[in-house]
Enzyme design. Structure first.
Site, PDB file in Angstrom:
ATOM      1  N   GLU A   1      -1.700   0.608 -10.983  1.00 36.92           N
ATOM      2  CA  GLU A   1      -2.919   1.378 -10.733  1.00 36.92           C
ATOM      3  C   GLU A   1      -3.413   1.940 -12.064  1.00 36.92           C
ATOM      4  OE1 GLU A   1      -6.159   3.058  -9.638  1.00 36.92           O
ATOM      5  OE2 GLU A   1      -5.002   1.916  -8.147  1.00 36.92           O
TER       6      GLU A   1
ATOM      7  N   ASP B   1      -6.771  -6.665  -4.973  1.00 35.53           N
ATOM      8  CA  ASP B   1      -7.554  -5.923  -3.987  1.00 35.53           C
ATOM      9  C   ASP B   1      -8.552  -5.096  -4.788  1.00 35.53           C
ATOM     10  OD1 ASP B   1      -8.400  -4.864  -1.563  1.00 35.53           O
ATOM     11  OD2 ASP B   1      -6.935  -3.243  -1.619  1.00 35.53           O
TER      12      ASP B   1
ATOM     13  N   ALA C   1      -3.356  -1.196  -6.855  1.00 38.40           N
ATOM     14  CA  ALA C   1      -2.452  -0.996  -5.729  1.00 38.40           C
ATOM     15  C   ALA C   1      -2.584   0.318  -4.970  1.00 38.40           C
ATOM     16  CB  ALA C   1      -1.002  -1.139  -6.209  1.00 38.40           C
TER      17      ALA C   1
ATOM     18  N   ARG D   1      -4.118   8.458  -9.152  1.00 38.61           N
ATOM     19  CA  ARG D   1      -3.883   7.523  -8.049  1.00 38.61           C
ATOM     20  C   ARG D   1      -2.554   6.784  -8.224  1.00 38.61           C
ATOM     21  NH1 ARG D   1      -7.779   5.691  -4.747  1.00 38.61           N
ATOM     22  NH2 ARG D   1      -7.165   3.518  -5.030  1.00 38.61           N
TER      23      ARG D   1
ATOM     24  N   PRO E   1      -3.630   3.317  -2.601  1.00 39.24           N
ATOM     25  CA  PRO E   1      -2.504   4.254  -2.480  1.00 39.24           C
ATOM     26  C   PRO E   1      -1.166   3.619  -2.145  1.00 39.24           C
ATOM     27  CG  PRO E   1      -3.821   4.322  -0.496  1.00 39.24           C
ATOM     28  CD  PRO E   1      -4.548   3.401  -1.435  1.00 39.24           C
ATOM     29  N   GLY E   2      -1.138   2.324  -1.826  1.00 36.12           N
ATOM     30  CA  GLY E   2       0.153   1.668  -1.640  1.00 36.12           C
ATOM     31  C   GLY E   2       0.337   0.917  -0.339  1.00 36.12           C
ATOM     32  N   GLY E   3      -0.689   0.851   0.509  1.00 38.07           N
ATOM     33  CA  GLY E   3      -0.552   0.171   1.782  1.00 38.07           C
ATOM     34  C   GLY E   3      -0.174  -1.291   1.638  1.00 38.07           C
ATOM     35  N   LYS E   4      -0.925  -2.014   0.825  1.00 32.96           N
ATOM     36  CA  LYS E   4      -0.645  -3.444   0.654  1.00 32.96           C
ATOM     37  C   LYS E   4       0.616  -3.670  -0.175  1.00 32.96           C
ATOM     38  CE  LYS E   4      -5.451  -5.022   1.166  1.00 32.96           C
ATOM     39  NZ  LYS E   4      -6.111  -3.707   1.265  1.00 32.96           N
TER      40      LYS E   4
ATOM     41  N   CYS F   1     -13.042  -4.628   0.629  1.00 30.63           N
ATOM     42  CA  CYS F   1     -13.382  -3.977   1.898  1.00 30.63           C
ATOM     43  C   CYS F   1     -14.897  -3.831   1.961  1.00 30.63           C
ATOM     44  CB  CYS F   1     -12.676  -2.626   2.047  1.00 30.63           C
ATOM     45  SG  CYS F   1     -13.021  -1.455   0.724  1.00 30.63           S
TER      46      CYS F   1
END
Length: 469
Positions: A128, A172, A105, A133, A107-110, A225
């Site tokens: 995480e 992710d 997860a 992190r 840094p936390g965007g999603k 990504c």
């Protein structure tokens, strides 16, 4: 940008005639986008909206985020536009409260996007594996302000024991990072064909570790990504073939210019920088086969459902009585169960109290649902988590609105002199109405209680600060 020769050769094979346009796009400046926190901000910025996410906006220029108090308040999150496509996946596939796991997860965007997009009452677990992190993840989730979220610091294999527990799992996964080439020179330098193979192998292991924790009929969202087939289309085929998973198509408007599979017919979503306004991203969803009769997670047993029972070795201290005044710091406090855990008062949403306690018994929980207060002797000190929370009872505390200059002083953890009309005690510092944190006003001065590890360390302040909103 000097791309690795092997990357060029491999990517030309999958993009064919489009490769030259793709390579040209990698030399262009990437777009900058943010996603607003609708629980804290109720207006829509005068900015171009990210078409697949109603809370996402492209900025006209890059802001000085470090020196923007609204960023520190959790009013918005800086997130790459392509990754906001998760909003569409959630909105199209989830229509009732769920137990949701974001496995990788930071840094936390999603994770913060899921908190906003999921139906109200969903429990979000952000995990995480890396401790440093994970602390960054905790900071960002605390700023977002939801009491229905926790942060864990565990390996994917640690979730295997949660048989049939999560309704939705986002993986992710760590990848070769090709989609970040124009934003991260290090990603280019570290790329190799061997690393692609290593990442694909690691991704298969992660899916194997987590599949048991997904309930029958549950949804696995897979994203990277990167551009290559091994970590994307071939990985989805691997999940379908090995776990009998059912691929799920996500509807998308043609104007979004999100492309389909580059290899095979399984429904996937690819963001390519020469076509879409965003960085490289791959995202797909599959459903675990339904079972007529399956057992709920065995860890959530009746013996663990008495939240107030004190188990041997528990960190809970039942000898400390929590004053009603402290409980009242939380809005709608009757919806929560309050416990002393180590040296803090924790508020557990009643509907997920059993779940969170079960997770605490089996995992390393770094951030609990809502940390209300710590205490020294008989004194209860409000936690920063409470100040950031959308659940804070604002009627219980005085607040002090400050200028941009004083807001930055506060965020550097410098002392502030408050106006004489501000009452003594714990005071919320606000900027444009948004909470920044606590001070303890003692009259002639105030003690800055902003978390030391979060403070702005730079002494430099730009002459003209460009803000996001």
């Amino acid at each position: 940008m000097q791309l690795p020769q092997k990357f060029i050769e491999r990517t030309k094979i999958i993009l064919k005639d489009e490769y030259s346009s793709f390579e040209k796009a990698l030399e262009e400046e990437p777009s900058v986008s943010v996603r607003v926190n609708r629980e804290k901000i109720d207006i829509s910025p005068d900015l171009h909206q990210v078409p697949w996410c109603q809370d996402g906006y492209y900025l006209k220029e890059r802001a000085n985020f470090t020196f923007d108090p609204l960023f520190h308040s959790g009013a918005y999150y800086v997130q790459e536009a392509s990754s906001m496509f998760l909003y569409q996946v959630i909105k199209q596939l989830v229509d009732a409260p769920v137990r949701y796991l974001d496995l990788c997860a930071s840094p936390g965007g999603k994770t913060t996007l899921a908190i906003s997009a999921l139906p109200k009452g969903s429990l979000v677990v952000g995990n995480e594996i890396d401790k440093k992190r994970a602390n960054i993840l905790s900071e960002n989730i605390i700023k977002w302000g939801s009491p229905f979220s926790i942060v864990t610091n565990n390996k994917p294999a640690d979730f295997t024991k949660f048989t049939n527990y999560f309704d939705v799992i986002l993986t992710d996964v760590p990848c070769s990072g090709e989609g970040m080439f124009r934003k991260d020179e290090q990603a280019v330098a570290e790329w190799s064909e061997d690393n692609v193979k290593l990442c694909a192998s690691r991704q298969k292991s992660i899916i194997d570790d987590i599949w048991n924790a997904l309930r029958p009929g549950g949804i696995l969202i897979y994203s990277t990504c990167t551009y290559n087939l091994e970590e994307n289309e071939q990985m989805i085929k691997h999940i379908i073939d090995n776990y009998d998973a059912q691929p799920i198509e996500i509807k998308k408007d043609k104007s979004w210019q999100i492309i389909d599979s580059l290899n095979g017919n399984d429904p996937v979503n690819r963001f390519m920088p020469h076509i879409t306004k965003g960085e490289g991203l791959f995202m797909a969803a599959v459903r675990k086969p339904e079972e007529d009769d399956f057992e709920e997670c065995s860890l959530l047993t009746p013996s663990k459902k008495n939240l107030k029972s004190k188990k041997k070795g528990s960190n809970n201290d039942t000898s400390i009585k929590i004053p009603g005044e402290v409980k009242n710091w939380v809005k709608n406090s009757s919806d929560f169960i309050f416990e002393v855990v180590r040296d803090k008062v924790i508020a557990y949403p009643k509907i997920y109290a059993d779940d969170v306690k079960m997770l605490e018994d089996s995992l390393f929980v770094l951030k609990q649902p809502l940390s209300v207060a710590s205490f020294k002797g008989k004194d209860f000190i409000p936690e920063h988590d409470l100040c950031m929370s959308t659940q804070i009872n604002k009627e219980c505390f005085d607040s002090c609105e400050v200028s941009l200059t004083d807001a930055l002083k506060y965020l550097r953890r410098e002392a502030l002199i408050l106006p004489e009309n501000i009452s003594k005690g714990f005071v919320v510092i606000t900027y444009k109405g948004f909470h920044l944190g606590w001070v303890k006003n003692i009259g002639n001065r105030s003690n800055n209680l902003y978390p030391n590890e979060w403070r702005i360390r730079s002494g430099f302040v730009p002459e003209n600060i460009v803000t996001a909103l």
